[in-house]
Enzyme design. Sequence first.
Site, short mmCIF file in Angstrom:
data_model
loop_
_atom_site.label_atom_id
_atom_site.label_comp_id
_atom_site.label_asym_id
_atom_site.label_seq_id
_atom_site.Cartn_x
_atom_site.Cartn_y
_atom_site.Cartn_z
N HIS A 160 79.18 -20.81 -46.75
CA HIS A 160 80.24 -20.10 -47.47
C HIS A 160 80.90 -21.07 -48.45
O HIS A 160 81.27 -22.19 -48.06
CB HIS A 160 81.34 -19.64 -46.50
CG HIS A 160 80.92 -18.62 -45.49
ND1 HIS A 160 81.25 -17.28 -45.61
CD2 HIS A 160 80.22 -18.73 -44.34
CE1 HIS A 160 80.77 -16.61 -44.56
NE2 HIS A 160 80.14 -17.47 -43.77
N ASP B 245 80.07 -12.91 -51.29
CA ASP B 245 80.30 -12.32 -49.98
C ASP B 245 80.96 -10.96 -50.18
O ASP B 245 81.92 -10.82 -50.95
CB ASP B 245 81.20 -13.24 -49.13
CG ASP B 245 81.22 -12.83 -47.67
OD1 ASP B 245 81.57 -11.67 -47.37
OD2 ASP B 245 80.88 -13.67 -46.81
N ILE B 246 80.43 -9.98 -49.49
CA ILE B 246 80.90 -8.59 -49.68
C ILE B 246 82.31 -8.39 -49.10
O ILE B 246 83.02 -7.47 -49.50
CB ILE B 246 79.88 -7.60 -49.05
CG1 ILE B 246 80.01 -6.21 -49.63
CG2 ILE B 246 79.97 -7.57 -47.55
CD1 ILE B 246 79.49 -6.06 -51.00
N HIS C 72 73.31 -19.92 -43.80
CA HIS C 72 74.02 -19.77 -45.07
C HIS C 72 75.28 -20.62 -45.05
O HIS C 72 75.82 -20.95 -44.00
CB HIS C 72 74.38 -18.31 -45.35
CG HIS C 72 75.16 -17.65 -44.25
ND1 HIS C 72 74.56 -17.17 -43.11
CD2 HIS C 72 76.49 -17.42 -44.09
CE1 HIS C 72 75.48 -16.66 -42.31
NE2 HIS C 72 76.66 -16.80 -42.88
#
Length: 130
Positions: A95, A29-30, A93
């Site tokens: 996490h 994750d950016i 998605h």
Amino acid sequence: MASIFSKIIAGEIPCYKIAEDERFFAFLDINPLAKGHTLVVPKQECDYVFDLDDELLGGLSVFAKKVAKAIEQVIPCKRIGVAVLGLEVPHAHVHLVPLQSEADISFAKPKLQLAKEEMEAVAEAIRAQL
Ligand code: AMP
């Protein structure tokens, strides 16, 4: 129009890639909540995770498990937390967030600012465990 995650999967947008198979893709994750915060996505575009067919949803969990086990080897943590939000990116998605405490998976808190070199190093270390 292709989702941002489809563009990442296609290599049109850069990412810190962790793993890939025929059906799934994982990358950092950016805007991480914790170092090693990773997203696992099905390559098939589907906005809502619970609209995935049962087989794909099961496969996503199994793929996420492998990635989580690799993250655990690299990031000191009590366990890997799992969250599904999907409020920002309409491509299903999961996490995966390394946890020392419950607060580590609060999406309301400020995100970490990690240098590109640090993100690259973390991704490489996790990849090496796969
Ligand atoms: P949500 O859809 O609410 O689960 O949040 C989407 C997540 O995707 C956020 O944590 C973002 O930081 C992350 N994200 C958005 N764009 C990118 C990108 N280009 N590369 C990596 N992570 C991203």
